[in-house]
Design a protein around this motif. Structure first.
Motif, mmCIF file in Angstrom:
data_model
loop_
_atom_site.group_PDB
_atom_site.id
_atom_site.type_symbol
_atom_site.label_atom_id
_atom_site.label_comp_id
_atom_site.label_asym_id
_atom_site.label_seq_id
_atom_site.Cartn_x
_atom_site.Cartn_y
_atom_site.Cartn_z
ATOM 1 N N SER A 50 -14.045 0.782 -4.773
ATOM 2 C CA SER A 50 -14.492 1.254 -3.371
ATOM 3 C C SER A 50 -15.795 0.587 -2.925
ATOM 4 C CB SER A 50 -14.518 2.787 -3.204
ATOM 5 O OG SER A 50 -13.635 3.660 -3.308
ATOM 6 N N GLY B 78 -8.346 -4.702 0.535
ATOM 7 C CA GLY B 78 -8.177 -4.971 1.930
ATOM 8 C C GLY B 78 -9.245 -3.730 2.493
ATOM 9 N N ALA C 67 -13.893 -0.683 2.398
ATOM 10 C CA ALA C 67 -12.787 -1.431 1.776
ATOM 11 C C ALA C 67 -12.649 -1.067 0.088
ATOM 12 C CB ALA C 67 -13.158 -2.861 2.031
ATOM 13 N N GLY C 68 -11.286 -1.327 -0.133
ATOM 14 C CA GLY C 68 -11.130 -1.327 -1.558
ATOM 15 C C GLY C 68 -10.209 -2.457 -2.154
ATOM 16 N N ARG D 104 0.837 -1.311 -0.039
ATOM 17 C CA ARG D 104 0.088 0.033 0.012
ATOM 18 C C ARG D 104 0.911 1.236 0.047
ATOM 19 N NH1 ARG D 104 -4.684 1.180 -1.042
ATOM 20 N NH2 ARG D 104 -5.397 2.197 0.763
ATOM 21 N N ARG E 222 -18.611 -0.058 0.104
ATOM 22 C CA ARG E 222 -19.164 0.347 1.349
ATOM 23 C C ARG E 222 -20.277 -0.467 1.855
ATOM 24 N NH1 ARG E 222 -15.070 2.717 0.565
ATOM 25 N NH2 ARG E 222 -14.664 4.842 0.675
ATOM 26 N N HIS F 258 -11.594 -2.163 5.917
ATOM 27 C CA HIS F 258 -12.327 -2.116 6.818
ATOM 28 C C HIS F 258 -13.495 -2.928 7.011
ATOM 29 C CE1 HIS F 258 -9.455 0.732 8.731
ATOM 30 N NE2 HIS F 258 -9.618 1.384 7.878
ATOM 31 N N HIS G 5 -6.008 -0.914 10.724
ATOM 32 C CA HIS G 5 -6.505 -1.628 9.656
ATOM 33 C C HIS G 5 -6.395 -2.945 10.301
ATOM 34 C CE1 HIS G 5 -5.937 1.441 6.800
ATOM 35 N NE2 HIS G 5 -7.018 1.002 6.328
#
Ligand code: 5GP
Ligand code: MN
Length: 325
Positions: A275, A294, A300-301, A97, A277, A296, A117
């Motif tokens: 993205s 990865g 996440a994305g 990342r 949600r 939350h 994370h």
């Protein structure tokens, strides 16, 4: 917070004696990543250390976040030393990342990872990692407290925008979140700055109009909880900033009939950054992980290749498997 006192102490010890510190945010940095890096950078510079903050891609600080870099700490990625003495990675779940700067994890003397994370791979030599923290900014504040560093307005502003952004403007807040916010405002952070961060040029409206007109609602997907999705193509992005592109998911996610929202963004031609949600019930991090990304549980994305239809279908299939029945 679950971060170990011993980890906090070790991190503070490392920073207390540091004379040269390189702080990195994740690719496409948001307010939490860059705000956290700048807040810690400002405090360390005040202590007399040589400090630089960087990230990449993109090559430049997103326009809305420039107001945070009052001391000009940000340097382009190619000006980051090949062998940093001490690297601090913020809001970054894995070395990958760090994008252009991923290799510095291997070439640095020591690597402190500060992150919230759940998927953090603990790629450093020192870790302040706590997935119960609502923002990385909260962990930076804990490090500053451990160091005995006082807040000033410039540091508080950086931490405040990170906290406000990662809690969706305090929609996901505990009493402690508000206590921290109160501390930051008392130290000089202006909550009104968030209005500036959320502002968009007029060109946003026609872009949003086109992209939202393509949105599709599939009430039966996501285990019957509903799935809404759309895509932002290269030609939609012409004339708008990254900030406008990133805002699309915040509109899409308000769809009441959908538990899960997906926006596919063609960040480079032929490559799609998704993205994801969720409202509350679905773990979209698991979906993103299945696609190589990865994040939350509720945000996440991922980045992958294929056509919009192919990528959307992959998300649909993973969603069917991951949804609670
Ligand atoms: P966004 O959709 O706003 O870019 O990202 C939502 C969340 O997922 C953020 O916490 C972000 O750091 C994380 N995220 C986005 N893309 C990736 C990815 O490719 N890998 C990982 N590990 N996390 C990601
Ligand atoms: Mn964050």
């Amino acid at each position: 917070m679950r971060v170990l006192t011993a980890d906090l102490r070790a991190a503070a010890e490392l920073l207390r004696t540091a004379t040269d510190v390189t702080l990195l945010a994740h690719v496409n940095p948001d307010a939490d990543a860059l705000g956290s890096a700048l807040a810690l950078g400002l405090a360390l510079r005040r202590r007399g250390a040589t400090v630089r903050v960087s990230f990449g891609p993109p090559a430049e600080v997103p326009e809305t976040l420039r107001v945070l870099d009052v001391a000009g700490l940000v340097v382009p990625a190619d000006e980051v030393p090949e062998n940093p003495k001490l690297l601090v990675a913020l809001d970054t779940a894995s070395a990958a990342r760090l994008g252009w700067l991923e290799n510095r994890v291997a070439t640095s003397g020591q690597v402190l990872v500060i992150d919230h994370h759940a998927s953090n791979t603990r790629f450093g030599t020192h870790h302040v990692v706590d997935d119960t923290a609502e923002a990385t900014a909260v962990l930076v504040l804990a490090v500053l407290d451990e160091l005995g560093e006082q807040l000033d307005a410039d540091i508080a502003r950086c931490l405040y925008v990170g906290l406000a952004t990662d809690t969706s403007s305090f929609r996901r807040a505990t009493p402690r979140t508000h206590e921290i916010a109160a501390r930051l405002i008392e130290a000089g952070a202006d909550p009104g700055l968030m209005t500036l961060l959320d502002a968009h040029p007029f060109a946003w409206l026609p872009m949003l109009g086109r992209v939202l007109a393509r949105a599709v609602l599939e009430p039966d997907e996501a285990g019957g909880l509903g799935f809404v999705h759309t895509s932002v193509h290269r030609d939609d992005m012409a004339g708008v900033r990254l900030e406008e592109v990133e805002s699309v998911v915040d509109v899409l996610r308000t769809t009441v009939e959908a538990e899960v929202a997906l926006v596919l963004k063609e960040m480079t031609p032929g490559e799609w950054t998704g993205s994801l949600r969720a409202r509350s019930a679905v773990d979209v991090r698991a979906v993103a992980v299945a696609l190589g990304g990865g994040g939350h549980r509720l945000a996440a994305g991922f980045t992958t290749t294929g056509t919009v239809d192919e990528v959307t279908q992959r998300v649909r299939v993973v969603l069917r498997k991951s949804v609670p029945t």
